[in-house]
Design an enzyme around this catalytic site. Structure first.
Site, PDB file in Angstrom:
ATOM      1  N   GLY A 100       0.809  -1.228   0.000  1.00  0.00           N
ATOM      2  CA  GLY A 100       0.000   0.000   0.000  1.00  0.00           C
ATOM      3  C   GLY A 100       0.830   1.259   0.000  1.00  0.00           C
ATOM      4  O   GLY A 100       1.978   1.276   0.447  1.00  0.00           O
TER       5      GLY A 100
ATOM      6  N   ARG B  62       1.064  -5.935  -4.737  1.00  0.00           N
ATOM      7  CA  ARG B  62       1.025  -6.726  -3.503  1.00  0.00           C
ATOM      8  C   ARG B  62       1.579  -8.142  -3.683  1.00  0.00           C
ATOM      9  O   ARG B  62       1.452  -8.980  -2.807  1.00  0.00           O
ATOM     10  CB  ARG B  62      -0.398  -6.766  -2.941  1.00  0.00           C
ATOM     11  CG  ARG B  62      -0.897  -5.387  -2.522  1.00  0.00           C
ATOM     12  CD  ARG B  62      -2.129  -5.450  -1.640  1.00  0.00           C
ATOM     13  NE  ARG B  62      -2.553  -4.111  -1.259  1.00  0.00           N
ATOM     14  CZ  ARG B  62      -2.129  -3.458  -0.168  1.00  0.00           C
ATOM     15  NH1 ARG B  62      -1.263  -4.027   0.653  1.00  0.00           N
ATOM     16  NH2 ARG B  62      -2.549  -2.230   0.096  1.00  0.00           N
TER      17      ARG B  62
ATOM     18  N   ASP C  17       6.136  -7.595   6.030  1.00  0.00           N
ATOM     19  CA  ASP C  17       6.276  -8.776   5.164  1.00  0.00           C
ATOM     20  C   ASP C  17       7.294  -8.536   4.051  1.00  0.00           C
ATOM     21  O   ASP C  17       8.124  -9.401   3.762  1.00  0.00           O
ATOM     22  CB  ASP C  17       4.935  -9.130   4.516  1.00  0.00           C
ATOM     23  CG  ASP C  17       4.057  -9.927   5.471  1.00  0.00           C
ATOM     24  OD1 ASP C  17       4.529 -10.285   6.570  1.00  0.00           O
ATOM     25  OD2 ASP C  17       2.889 -10.171   5.116  1.00  0.00           O
TER      26      ASP C  17
ATOM     27  N   LYS D 171       8.335   1.213   5.217  1.00  0.00           N
ATOM     28  CA  LYS D 171       7.189   1.949   4.677  1.00  0.00           C
ATOM     29  C   LYS D 171       5.880   1.407   5.204  1.00  0.00           C
ATOM     30  O   LYS D 171       5.641   0.213   5.077  1.00  0.00           O
ATOM     31  CB  LYS D 171       7.181   1.811   3.149  1.00  0.00           C
ATOM     32  CG  LYS D 171       5.962   2.387   2.461  1.00  0.00           C
ATOM     33  CD  LYS D 171       5.279   1.386   1.528  1.00  0.00           C
ATOM     34  CE  LYS D 171       4.660   0.271   2.336  1.00  0.00           C
ATOM     35  NZ  LYS D 171       3.696  -0.541   1.609  1.00  0.00           N
ATOM     36  N   THR D 172       5.061   2.190   5.804  1.00  0.00           N
ATOM     37  CA  THR D 172       3.644   1.895   6.041  1.00  0.00           C
ATOM     38  C   THR D 172       3.015   3.015   6.846  1.00  0.00           C
ATOM     39  O   THR D 172       3.565   3.441   7.864  1.00  0.00           O
ATOM     40  CB  THR D 172       3.400   0.548   6.764  1.00  0.00           C
ATOM     41  OG1 THR D 172       2.036   0.532   7.215  1.00  0.00           O
ATOM     42  CG2 THR D 172       4.281   0.345   7.974  1.00  0.00           C
TER      43      THR D 172
ATOM     44  N   ASP E 204       0.587   2.601   8.570  1.00  0.00           N
ATOM     45  CA  ASP E 204       0.038   1.978   9.778  1.00  0.00           C
ATOM     46  C   ASP E 204       0.932   2.155  10.998  1.00  0.00           C
ATOM     47  O   ASP E 204       0.472   2.004  12.128  1.00  0.00           O
ATOM     48  CB  ASP E 204      -0.179   0.469   9.550  1.00  0.00           C
ATOM     49  CG  ASP E 204      -1.126   0.207   8.392  1.00  0.00           C
ATOM     50  OD1 ASP E 204      -1.777   1.158   7.925  1.00  0.00           O
ATOM     51  OD2 ASP E 204      -1.213  -0.952   7.943  1.00  0.00           O
TER      52      ASP E 204
END
Lengths: 509, 509
Positions: free
Chosen positions: A104, A168, A199, A225-226, A228
């Site tokens: 994402g 993905r 992951d 990277k995220t 979240d």
């Protein structure tokens, strides 16, 4: 050479277009002003530097198993860039480097690529940077584009992942490793930078191990990277994109709060993106002071049921009604559905409105609630993943990319680019690499031990949650709303660091 | 005297709290920086001025009927503030003025009140300003607060209506006029400023007529407020709040566009607030260039059915699929439900996703569509009504309020405060008042002729729609997305005027 821009009613259009896509598009005045923004960078990146290794590393858990899974990489030291009289990295070597975006979107991804590119231009002239298109599938299928100064220029300090797009797919099976090897051989790659989440970084490390075990020259460096915020450890204090996404959501929440207080008749149930972990929700709560905030990790730790959560909300609503406040703002993490088994994959915020309505109706009949309840539901998600990166994310990503270039140039593999001291001014940030194996543990999946970088969940004894927990009763009853306003690129608040980072690093010091 | 602020981790808290509410709350760094922002104002407001009247006015339609309904006010000239050697208004009179916010929130309302207050301080010292609480009901029930420098200070340049709050009650029946008269008499009011939309300004004029007909001294001035942008005429080029709300929505749309292009697999259906008229949707389209934009007024004019709208969307989606684009952004005005009788009061964006899915499934079976469709729904509404006002709305509202003070001071009634020349630098804006009766027509409701200020709908032969219509085919197929980015208060784009205004005023010139 940068493409020339034509001013057109406050909008600048890129005139020469080496490739279609964004270059054929037009830019807003704010976007245009960001392209040439003079980015502050850590001072170590502005001088000659060398790379210094630390002590041997271990693993986050089960070091013996991790050692077996990564026989070539386990125990690697972390590395740090330190100023030096002359650049002592890689001598005059010209490099061929690939970069791939995985998963994402997160604001700042383009700047990681720009950082790698500028490293190669400045410190390994004559090198080549390839961008794999559409994520890891691009690596496996050999779909790539050569990234030139012209090509990347319009993406500097811009949001989105559309320079080379993401995907993905995963590179994790022997067949997939084989495909990656073929691409690496075909392009004669010295290195690959994998920009991704937990992951993707685990798989980057497996790929590094695979290349190393076969004595292939291609090295692999990861980047955290995220939005979240669930990929972090001591040496990787935050993942990029979290800062921007939280500030965008917090702007919207702040606006809704002022609306709630002005109108005086709605409860706004705001669901926030962020998958399993509740970092985004916690950060937004610290920025805006909502009346009710649900933290998934707390729900799990206390084994709360949906009924418990509903009752908590209803209790606060009833208390506020007694004080004459028939409005409020409630934050719900997307990941709540992971913690409450009875909640299916539905729009949690709407279900909670119904549950609260039903319970309030009961209390009305009992006489313990006399007001009227009107719920409004919101989901803030996609709006935040692709915003223009904040000054923080823009500089952080650039340093991550520049550092990744240096790590590859010096022959490192299996590290994650890590930039530290992030609460200090940018000039004082540290740049280096952390052994990916040191972040790993094992999990048994389908009877097999798999290496994993565990998602960093909200720690209930960590400084951010403790600060939140110490204030939430006051926030519930009083109206302590803060409206952060839109992200600013100049002037007040433009260089602010998010609260979570500030508190966590403060607590570590 | 302004209350003192305490700096607290990047957040400033108001210390002395003459009243509860926002003052007891804490401010973000951006909010704090806006309070003391030196607002540019039209140069006429910085010098001594006089008021000059224009020619007699008529009505927007049925002048004979309007003349009968407003025997005391019909035909009033419009007024303009012009620089003068000395202030020639109202001599040394001390005024007692009331102000009321009516209807939904719009960014800048607080600045209208600050403008009135500052007028009284500077040009009629010793005057008193009362704020009626909770909208028109506050006028009828005599619920008010005296607005002092301390009281209004924290609201300067801030979003929301929470200084005195708003309400949706109306003052229109003889009993309600009687209540308003009693409050006006009790407070010895020289004037009342009604900040509201089309209905509220119509009622303000009826109240002005009523006061005048009874020889009461209380005068009434309106102010054009609504994010919907549907209250405007030649002399009132825009309503306040429209600029800020559109820029907030456009920021979010721009982010979603970059997300769509980066991800490459979603169609985002974005419903935008704005009731009957589609001005917000049109302005956001001009700012961001979405692939599909539905304008309610066009749907009505062409008598399009829901099936027509669906087919249009599906045609574009199929054409884009052939070009390899299986993503896009679609803007839908909230008011679409008013134009398509078969659409009930539901979430239009979700219904349209279902309609499009069904039709695409059909075309898939026919073989004319081969891709996959995934819809994501959004509603951008409450986030925009209470944002921090843009530099434009902040200055515009202040000038509207300051001008309203001058109009009341000079004895005017039944005018709407009007600020013009809005595409020029603020210093060159004109300030004056327009006869509310000149904006009116009559409608027959329940067999009786009622005066109305007709909602200004999107004009299909107006410059903004024509520009949109000339570009939409290109936007549909190509990806011409523009991402406006967050509202800036300093630096690039911070003083930009919205496209609709620019185009409409350009067309009139």
């Amino acid at each position: 050479m940068a493409p020339s821009f034509v001013t057109n009613g406050g909008v600048a259009a890129v005139k020469t277009t080496p490739f279609a896509g964004r270059l054929a598009s037009v830019y807003s005045e704010v976007q245009t002003s960001r392209i040439d923004h003079a980015l502050p960078v850590p001072s170590v990146l502005r001088s000659p530097f060398k790379i210094v290794d630390g002590p041997a590393s271990s693993a986050a858990g089960n070091p013996d198993e991790i050692a077996k899974l990564f026989p070539n990489l386990f125990g690697q030291p972390s590395s740090m860039l330190v100023p030096n009289g002359i650049d002592s990295i890689g001598s005059d070597q010209k490099l061929k480097i690939g970069v791939v975006l995985s998963g994402g979107q997160a604001p700042g991804g383009h700047n990681v690529i720009c950082g790698i590119f500028d490293y190669l231009q400045e410190r390994a002239p004559g090198s080549t940077l390839y961008g794999f298109r559409g994520g890891p599938a691009g690596v496996m299928k050999g779909k790539y584009v050569e990234l030139t100064a012209d090509y990347i220029y319009p993406y500097r300090n811009q949001g989105g992942f559309d320079m080379i797009c993401s995907g993905r797919d995963k590179i994790e099976t022997p067949e997939q490793f084989k495909q990656a090897e073929e691409t690496a051989a075909k392009l004669d790659l010295d290195g690959l930078v994998v920009i991704g989440g937990d992951d993707s970084n685990t798989n980057a490390c497996l790929l590094a191990e695979n290349f190393r075990s076969k004595n292939l020259k291609t090295r692999v460096i990861g980047c955290p990277k995220t939005i979240d915020g669930d990929l972090k450890c001591k040496e990787v204090p935050t993942s990029f994109g979290f800062d921007t996404a939280c500030k965008i959501y917090a702007e919207m929440i702040g606006n809704v709060m002022i609306d709630a207080r002005s109108t005086g008749k709605y409860y706004h149930f705001v669901r926030l993106m962020g998958r399993a972990a509740s970092h985004i929700t916690l950060e937004c709560a610290l920025q805006t002071h909502p009346n009710i905030t649900i933290i998934g990790e707390e729900v799990a730790a206390k084994k709360l049921t949906l009924k418990n959560v509903t009752d908590y909300m209803v209790d606060v609503i009833c208390k506020r009604a007694e004080l004459g406040y028939n409005y409020g703002v409630i934050l719900i993490p997307e990941g709540l559905i992971d913690f409450i088994p009875e909640v299916a994959k539905i729009e949690t915020e709407k279900m909670l409105i119904q549950m609260v309505e039903t319970e309030l109706e009961k209390r009305k009949q009992e006489g313990s609630y006399k007001a009227n309840f009107k719920g409004q539901s919101h989901f803030f998600g996609y709006e935040g993943r692709c915003g223009l990166p904040t000054n923080f994310d823009a500089s952080y990503c650039y340093a991550l990319g520049y550092g990744a270039g240096a790590l590859l140039h010096s022959g490192k593999t299996g590290l994650i680019s890590s930039v530290g001291n992030l609460c200090a001014p940018v000039e004082e940030w540290t740049v280096g690499g952390t052994a990916l194996t040191s972040m790993m543990d094992v999990e048994r999946r389908h009877g097999k031990l798999k290496p994993v970088i565990k998602k960093a969940m909200v720690e209930l004894d960590g400084a951010p949650f403790k600060k939140f927990a110490s204030l939430r009763e006051e926030w519930a009853i009083k109206n302590c709303y803060i409206s952060p306003g839109p992200i600013q690129f100049a002037g007040p608040a433009s260089n602010a660091v998010n609260h979570t980072l500030l508190l966590e690093l403060g607590a570590q010091a």
